[in-house]
Each structure stands twice: as structure tokens, then as C-alpha cells.
Scaffold this motif. Structure first.
Motif, PDB file in Angstrom:
ATOM      1  N   ARG A 203     -37.834  48.102   4.652  1.00 24.29           N
ATOM      2  CA  ARG A 203     -36.887  48.977   3.978  1.00 24.29           C
ATOM      3  C   ARG A 203     -37.588  50.157   3.317  1.00 24.29           C
ATOM      4  O   ARG A 203     -37.158  51.301   3.410  1.00 24.29           O
ATOM      5  CB  ARG A 203     -36.117  48.151   2.940  1.00 24.29           C
ATOM      6  CG  ARG A 203     -34.995  48.881   2.291  1.00 24.29           C
ATOM      7  CD  ARG A 203     -33.798  49.052   3.214  1.00 24.29           C
ATOM      8  NE  ARG A 203     -32.839  49.950   2.597  1.00 24.29           N
ATOM      9  CZ  ARG A 203     -32.593  51.184   3.023  1.00 24.29           C
ATOM     10  NH1 ARG A 203     -33.183  51.651   4.103  1.00 24.29           N
ATOM     11  NH2 ARG A 203     -31.734  51.943   2.399  1.00 24.29           N
TER      12      ARG A 203
ATOM     13  N   LEU B 240     -39.408  33.973   7.611  1.00 25.06           N
ATOM     14  CA  LEU B 240     -39.048  33.667   8.991  1.00 25.06           C
ATOM     15  C   LEU B 240     -39.922  34.478   9.949  1.00 25.06           C
ATOM     16  O   LEU B 240     -40.232  35.637   9.679  1.00 25.06           O
ATOM     17  CB  LEU B 240     -37.576  33.997   9.241  1.00 25.06           C
ATOM     18  CG  LEU B 240     -36.535  33.211   8.436  1.00 25.06           C
ATOM     19  CD1 LEU B 240     -35.154  33.829   8.624  1.00 25.06           C
ATOM     20  CD2 LEU B 240     -36.513  31.758   8.846  1.00 25.06           C
ATOM     21  N   LYS B 241     -40.242  33.860  11.085  1.00 18.75           N
ATOM     22  CA  LYS B 241     -41.076  34.535  12.090  1.00 18.75           C
ATOM     23  C   LYS B 241     -40.450  35.854  12.547  1.00 18.75           C
ATOM     24  O   LYS B 241     -41.119  36.851  12.753  1.00 18.75           O
ATOM     25  CB  LYS B 241     -41.260  33.624  13.309  1.00 18.75           C
ATOM     26  CG  LYS B 241     -42.345  32.598  13.123  1.00 18.75           C
ATOM     27  CD  LYS B 241     -42.499  31.784  14.392  1.00 18.75           C
ATOM     28  CE  LYS B 241     -41.681  30.599  14.277  1.00 18.75           C
ATOM     29  NZ  LYS B 241     -41.257  29.580  14.919  1.00 18.75           N
ATOM     30  N   ARG B 242     -39.129  35.822  12.725  1.00 24.03           N
ATOM     31  CA  ARG B 242     -38.462  37.031  13.216  1.00 24.03           C
ATOM     32  C   ARG B 242     -38.653  38.192  12.244  1.00 24.03           C
ATOM     33  O   ARG B 242     -38.713  39.350  12.640  1.00 24.03           O
ATOM     34  CB  ARG B 242     -36.974  36.767  13.433  1.00 24.03           C
ATOM     35  CG  ARG B 242     -36.239  36.468  12.149  1.00 24.03           C
ATOM     36  CD  ARG B 242     -34.820  35.968  12.372  1.00 24.03           C
ATOM     37  NE  ARG B 242     -34.000  36.847  13.163  1.00 24.03           N
ATOM     38  CZ  ARG B 242     -32.830  37.343  12.769  1.00 24.03           C
ATOM     39  NH1 ARG B 242     -32.371  37.092  11.560  1.00 24.03           N
ATOM     40  NH2 ARG B 242     -32.128  38.093  13.562  1.00 24.03           N
TER      41      ARG B 242
ATOM     42  N   VAL C 221     -42.064  39.803  12.816  1.00 28.86           N
ATOM     43  CA  VAL C 221     -42.045  40.676  13.993  1.00 28.86           C
ATOM     44  C   VAL C 221     -41.331  41.992  13.685  1.00 28.86           C
ATOM     45  O   VAL C 221     -41.870  43.075  13.884  1.00 28.86           O
ATOM     46  CB  VAL C 221     -41.358  39.969  15.187  1.00 28.86           C
ATOM     47  CG1 VAL C 221     -41.193  40.934  16.363  1.00 28.86           C
ATOM     48  CG2 VAL C 221     -42.148  38.737  15.608  1.00 28.86           C
ATOM     49  N   GLN C 222     -40.104  41.902  13.183  1.00 26.88           N
ATOM     50  CA  GLN C 222     -39.303  43.119  13.096  1.00 26.88           C
ATOM     51  C   GLN C 222     -39.505  43.896  11.790  1.00 26.88           C
ATOM     52  O   GLN C 222     -39.037  45.024  11.687  1.00 26.88           O
ATOM     53  CB  GLN C 222     -37.825  42.808  13.322  1.00 26.88           C
ATOM     54  CG  GLN C 222     -37.248  41.846  12.318  1.00 26.88           C
ATOM     55  CD  GLN C 222     -35.800  41.488  12.623  1.00 26.88           C
ATOM     56  OE1 GLN C 222     -35.208  42.043  13.521  1.00 26.88           O
ATOM     57  NE2 GLN C 222     -35.227  40.574  11.856  1.00 26.88           N
TER      58      GLN C 222
ATOM     59  N   ASP D  41     -43.440  45.660  13.821  1.00 24.86           N
ATOM     60  CA  ASP D  41     -42.791  46.880  14.313  1.00 24.86           C
ATOM     61  C   ASP D  41     -43.355  48.135  13.649  1.00 24.86           C
ATOM     62  O   ASP D  41     -43.322  49.216  14.226  1.00 24.86           O
ATOM     63  CB  ASP D  41     -41.282  46.837  14.016  1.00 24.86           C
ATOM     64  CG  ASP D  41     -40.498  46.160  15.139  1.00 24.86           C
ATOM     65  OD1 ASP D  41     -41.132  45.649  16.075  1.00 24.86           O
ATOM     66  OD2 ASP D  41     -39.258  46.155  15.075  1.00 24.86           O
ATOM     67  N   TYR D  42     -43.812  48.014  12.421  1.00 27.04           N
ATOM     68  CA  TYR D  42     -44.264  49.194  11.674  1.00 27.04           C
ATOM     69  C   TYR D  42     -45.767  49.177  11.430  1.00 27.04           C
ATOM     70  O   TYR D  42     -46.282  49.952  10.617  1.00 27.04           O
ATOM     71  CB  TYR D  42     -43.487  49.295  10.347  1.00 27.04           C
ATOM     72  CG  TYR D  42     -42.005  49.429  10.615  1.00 27.04           C
ATOM     73  CD1 TYR D  42     -41.449  50.666  10.923  1.00 27.04           C
ATOM     74  CD2 TYR D  42     -41.188  48.306  10.639  1.00 27.04           C
ATOM     75  CE1 TYR D  42     -40.112  50.784  11.241  1.00 27.04           C
ATOM     76  CE2 TYR D  42     -39.844  48.417  10.954  1.00 27.04           C
ATOM     77  CZ  TYR D  42     -39.309  49.659  11.255  1.00 27.04           C
ATOM     78  OH  TYR D  42     -37.989  49.775  11.580  1.00 27.04           O
TER      79      TYR D  42
END
Ligand SMILES: Cc1cc2nc3c(=O)[nH]c(=O)nc-3n(C[C@H](O)[C@H](O)[C@H](O)COP(=O)(O)OP(=O)(O)OC[C@H]3O[C@@H](n4cnc5c(N)ncnc54)[C@H](O)[C@@H]3O)c2cc1C
Ligand code: SF4
Lengths: 428, 121
Positions: free
Chosen positions: A172, A193-195, A198-199, A203-204
Motif C-alpha cells: 500500500r 499468508l504466502k499469497r 508474493v503479491q 511483486d515490488y
């Protein structure tokens, strides 16, 4: 004094789902008490998507998810009071609350549902030496500032703790133009959480440093930087591994604790592991007719499970109210045979519920728990006394993700003398 | 043949996926628990996309910000352009959940929709 059949403390997702379920199970007289200016609880500040995949079969943002339940509450014409702080609840279910219009007032309830959610661990609990300059925030406070007030707390950010709120805030703040330099986690695994790793981080290109902590804070008035160091197996900093990061903001994402001052005050027994009430299969506390659900019971990472749990609590509270006056009340412990106890051991930290009255349980009962470490290729097992009845293979389990097993009434009825169900992790 | 390992981000299960590739062609996806994992893996190795969520300023409402999202997932490379486009927008209350705020944001073919109600005051 006003009377209600069911009074719900807290208008977050747990309180809302409990209210809807109580109404659908035939209770007319329901009141939700919420201290904030709107219903929806903490979801109002969780603007990211990923809520409701289980409940609504689509991926919603926090406010959208809350919105669905607020709509139902309005359609069902369930009464609620905003800006209303519950100050005290007595064991005889007299609730003392306060708001601007009515001042201090009392309400008598037949059943109470505790749904006060959780709060963030205070930063005072952290052992970071040095000054406390401006620029240190809890991740939840930063989330509120950015998402609700539209205020970016800083430009160069270090995050301590890899819980989901910290990970979500790393992304954010990056999107808002800040530079998130690193996320440091004391444990050798992430608490989120793993997700989200990742995101929100990958991703950044935001690095995650496991087994690292903040050992020094620089800056007197405003934060100027922090020093990170690697820690050994016991959590002690290893000298020579220190690394300085200049930053004007430090976010702490170091965990949540259930908000149970009210529960404790009324004599509800708490489990020291979860900091939430001890409950039976009906999500009823040691005080008859007092139920708990959502983050006040144990910290959830998924709001879908909060809603599911709250739905059960609402239904059970409705059944409790409806059985009033019946001497052999199905929802009462009195005169009943002893219940089955659940024991958490070997890597399983706790279970919710902790006791089961087989005659009262629904056809299937979800037992939720968390594990104390990361286990690969393991089994989640449940022993009915000495017999292993459930043996579920899991490629990986971790403390950041809540686990569950399902028990059926049919299954338990086959063991009439059952005293204890032991839930544990077994390595393959 | 080359194998790429991914984590499915479509739900909190976070399945560990293995994608077998032949050059740029996906030969096989394994490790997924459901169909969404397969779709995600194929997209992630060719054209990764994400849903973007953010906030926009509102005037004259009971809140000063309204939360928004892209109606569908957009290419990863467009995320920053999308967020930048949102910074230039100010709305007047009321705003309703689902209302289209900005069409075809950053030329992605996807609209920005509100995810919260803001009442006018
Ligand atoms: C700061 C923070 C950020 C979070 N971010 C995420 C996230 O990004 N993603 C995610 O999946 N989960 C997140 N969570 C977890 C999330 O809280 C739960 O999934 C879910 O919202 C829990 O629902 P609840 O109803 O139990 O609690 P809450 O949503 O916390 O609702 C409890 C309600 O009770 C009210 N209340 C408390 N005490 C009183 C009182 N004495 N009198 C009257 N009202 C009272 C509170 O004002 C609040 O509205 C976050 C939690 C916190 C604390
Ligand atoms: S493959 Fe299916 S179950 Fe596994 S994480 Fe993806 S969406 Fe969830």
C-alpha cells in the motif's frame, strides 16, 4: 431498563453475521452495540481484495465484504446503535453502555454475543532500545491513516514483523509513493499468508529478511534510521550482522490480541494461549448464554471463517433463548453427562472449541487451531482417547495459517464413553 | 524443458505450483488444488495480472476517502500508471459501491469502481 433477547457487543463482521444468523433462526429482539461511527469493524480500513472467496464465491475488498453484511442487517431490520461504547457486562447479562444521546445506560439481555474483535500488540511490548522518535506506527494505525484519512505517514519505510497487515501495508505504501526498504521478521518463517508475500513483497521487489530484528533506533525528534541484525535460534542478535537502514517511518506488525477486558470483567474464563474465551461446541463461554465469535475468540486471518463461526454463534444463541423455561434446556450444562474434552499437543497450540457436548453439537463441527512451527509433509491427527481416528496429510502447515479438522456427530456417537480428543501434528 | 515454481495467489491456500515450459509455451501445470490455480499459472508465466485497490479523495461526504478497485485484473506493468491516474481524481459525495469512477484506466480496458458507500453530508 430496556430488555433484549440477544445483545451483540461489536458491529464488525463477527457481530454482523451473528446478528443475521440469530434473526434467521427466529429471534426478533436483537441489538448490536458498536463504538465506531459505522458498522463493519476493521474491514473498513482493509481496502485490498481477497475477502469472501468462501462466503460469496467472489473476491471482494474489505469494505465490500462488510457492505454485504450491513445490507443484510438493514434488510432484516436488525436494530443497532453506533457511537456506543460498552463499558461493562455483568454475569447476569446486564450491559452498561454509553453514548452521547443517552449518556450511561443499562440493558438486560437474555443472551450476549461477544464480538469485540482484536487490537494490535502495543509497541511498548517490544524490546527495542533507544529513543522513541516520531515516525513509529503500528501497521494497523498506518493502514487507517493511509486508507481512511488519506495521509501518508512517511516516505522511507522499514517494517518490523511479517504479519498480513504489515505485508499489505508494504504494498500500500509503495503504491502511494513511499519506498519500502525491507521487511524484517524475527522468526525464521513469515507470520503472514504466502499469497501476501508474493503479491505484496515479491511483486515490488521488497526484500523479506527472516530471523532479523531491529536492534537500534536512530533519531531523537523524528526517526532517522534503524539498525537490523540477524538473530540466532534463540532470538538473540548475532553481533557483526548489524546493518543500517535510513528511514523516516518504522511500521510494527507484531501481532494481534483479542480484546477481552469486558469478558474478563464479567468472569468469562480465558485461554492463556489465545487470550480469548474458552468455549464449548456451541461457542458458549463458561457463563451460560454468553457466546463468543470472531477475533475476540481467537485471531483469524480470514474473515470468511469469522463469518462462519459467527453464524454458528448466532444460531446457538437463538436456540438458547428459545429454550428458555424448558427445564431440560438443550443449551445448558446442568444434569448432562460430562462432555468430551479437546487437548492440543505436539505442535498444536490450542483448539476452539475446547469441550464438546455430543448431544448438543451440530451434525458437523469445525475444530480450528494453530500450530506452533512450520512442519513439512506432516499429518494432522485426532485421537479419540487412544484410537487414531483422523489422520490428514498436509504438505506444509505454518503458524500464519489457521488449520481445521471436522468432527461429525455420527462419528462421536460411536464412542459413547469418549473422554478426550487429542489433536496433534505427526511427522511422516 | 524448464520448470518454474509459483505460489498461487488466488486464495489463501497458497498452493505451490510447478509450471513446465517449453520456451514460452506452457506444457503442464501441477500442484494446483483447483482450476483457478491452472489459469493463474498460465497467465503468470505469460502475462501476469493483478487487481489493484486504492483510495480516491471525496469532498462533501461523511468520509474523506473512498476505496476503489479495478473491476478486473490489469497487467502488472500497468499498476503504477493506474495508481497515478487515480491521484488526479477527486469525487463529490455521494458515492455508491459498484459505481464506475474512471473508465478504461491507464488504457487497460478496465474500469475503476468504488468499493464503499460515502454519503453526502
Ligand atoms: C488493524 C487490523 C488490520 C487487519 N487487517 C486485515 C487484513 O488486511 N486482511 C484480513 O484478512 N484481516 C485483517 N485483519 C483481521 C480482521 O480483523 C478479521 O478478519 C475480522 O475483521 C474480524 O472480525 P471481528 O468482527 O471479529 O472483529 P473487528 O472487525 O475488529 O470488529 C470488532 C468490532 O467491535 C467493536 N468493539 C470493540 N469493543 C467494543 C466495545 N467495548 N463497545 C462497542 N463496540 C466495541 C469495534 O469497534 C469493532 O467494530 C485485521 C485486523 C486488525 C486489528
Ligand atoms: S490452486 Fe485453487 S486452491 Fe490452490 S491457491 Fe490457487 S485458487 Fe486456491
Amino acid at each position: 431498563m430496556k430488555n433484549y433477547d440477544i445483545v451483540i457487543i461489536g458491529g464488525g463482521p463477527a457481530g454482523l453475521a451473528a446478528a443475521v444468523s440469530a434473526k434467521e433462526n427466529g429471534i426478533e429482539s436483537i441489538l448490536i452495540l458498536e463504538r465506531d461511527k459505522e458498522l463493519g469493524g476493521i474491514l473498513n480500513q482493509c481496502i485490498h481484495n481477497g475477502f469472501g472467496l468462501h462466503t460469496f464465491k467472489e473476491e471482494l475488498t474489505g469494505p465490500e465484504y462488510a457492505g454485504r453484511f450491513i445490507e443484510q442487517v438493514n434488510e432484516l431490520q436488525i436494530e443497532y446503535k453506533l457511537h456506543t461504547m460498552v463499558m461493562d457486562i455483568r454475569a447476569d447479562k446486564v450491559i452498561t453502555a454509553m453514548n452521547r444521546e443517552e449518556g450511561l445506560f443499562e440493558i438486560q439481555a437474555k443472551a450476549v454475543i461477544l464480538a469485540m474483535g482484536c487490537r494490535e500488540r502495543p509497541r511498548g511490548a517490544l524490546n527495542i532500545p533507544g529513543y522513541r522518535p516520531a515516525g513509529i506506527f503500528s501497521a494497523g494505525t498506518a493502514q487507517r491513516l493511509v486508507n481512511m484519512e488519506g495521509y501518508l505517514p512517511g516516505r522511507e519505510v522499514v517494517i518490523l514483523g511479517s504479519g498480513d497487515i504489515g505485508l499489505i501495508m508494504a504494498r500500500r505504501m509503495t503504491l502511494e509513493g513511499a519506498k519500502v526498504k525491507v521487511v524484517a521478521e524475527l522468526m525464521p518463517y513469515s507470520g503472514g499468508l504466502k499469497r501476501n508475500i508474493v503479491q505484496c513483497l515479491d511483486d515490488y521487489g521488497i526484500p523479506l529478511k527472516l530471523s532479523h530484528t531491529v536492534v537500534d533506533i536512530q533519531g531523537k525528534e523524528r526517526l532517522e534510521g534503524v539498525t537490523l541484525a540477524e538473530v540466532d535460534g534463540k532470538g538473540k542478535p548475532i553481533s557483526g550482522t548489524e546493518e543500517f537502514y535510513s528511514c523516516d517511518t518504522l511500521l510494527l506488525s507484531v501481532g494481534l490480541i483479542p480484546e477481552n477486558e469486558l469478558s474478563g470483567g464479567m468472569g468469562v474464563e480465558l485461554n492463556p494461549v489465545t487470550s480469548g474465551p474458552r468455549v464449548n461446541e456451541s461457542l458458549e463461554t463458561n457463563i451460560e448464554g454468553v457466546f463468543a465469535c470472531g477475533n475476540v475468540l481467537h485471531v483469524h486471518d480470514l474473515v470468511d471463517f469469522v463469518s462462519e463461526e459467527a453464524k454458528a454463534a448466532g444460531k446457538n444463541a437463538a436456540m438458547y433463548v428459545k429454550s428458555e423455561g424448558i427445564t431440560d434446556r438443550p443449551a445448558s450444562d446442568k444434569g448432562k453427562k460430562p462432555c468430551v474434552r479437546l487437548k492440543a499437543t505436539d505442535g498444536v497450540r490450542y483448539t476452539v472449541p475446547e469441550t464438546i457436548h455430543v448431544d448438543r453439537m451440530a451434525d458437523t463441527l469445525t475444530v480450528r487451531f494453530r500450530v506452533g512451527g512450520v512442519y513439512q509433509n506432516c499429518f494432522i491427527s485426532a485421537y479419540f482417547d487412544d484410537e487414531r481416528v483422523i489422520h490428514k496429510k498436509r504438505p506444509v502447515v505454518a503458524p500464519g495459517e489457521m488449520e481445521e479438522i471436522k468432527l461429525t456427530k455420527e462419528q462421536l456417537e460411536k464412542y459413547p464413553d469418549l473422554e478426550m480428543i487429542t489433536v496433534k501434528i505427526e511427522e511422516a | 524443458m524448464e520448470e518454474r515454481n509459483l505460489i498461487c495467489i488466488n486464495c489463501p491456500m497458497g498452493c505451490a505450483l510447478a509450471v513446465t515450459m517449453n520456451g514460452t509455451e506452457v506444457v503442464k501445470v501441477s500442484g494446483n488444488t483447483c482450476k483457478r490455480g491452472d489459469i493463474y499459472a498460465r497467465k503468470e508465466v505469460t502475462n501476469p495480472t493483478r487487481i489493484v485497490t486504492s483510495t480516491i479523495r471525496v469532498t462533501g461526504g461523511d468520509e474523506s476517502m473512498v476505496s476503489v478497485k479495478t473491476k478486473e485484473d490489469i497487467p502488472k506493468g500497468k499498476i503504477m500508471d493506474c495508481v497515478k491516474a487515480l491521484k488526479e481524481v477527486t469525487l463529490n459525495a455521494p458515492v455508491c459501491i459498484g459505481e464506475v469512477i474512471l473508465e478504461n484506466v491507464a488504457d487497460t480496458g478496465t474500469d475503476i469502481v468504488a468499493t464503499k458507500n460515502v454519503r453526502a453530508v
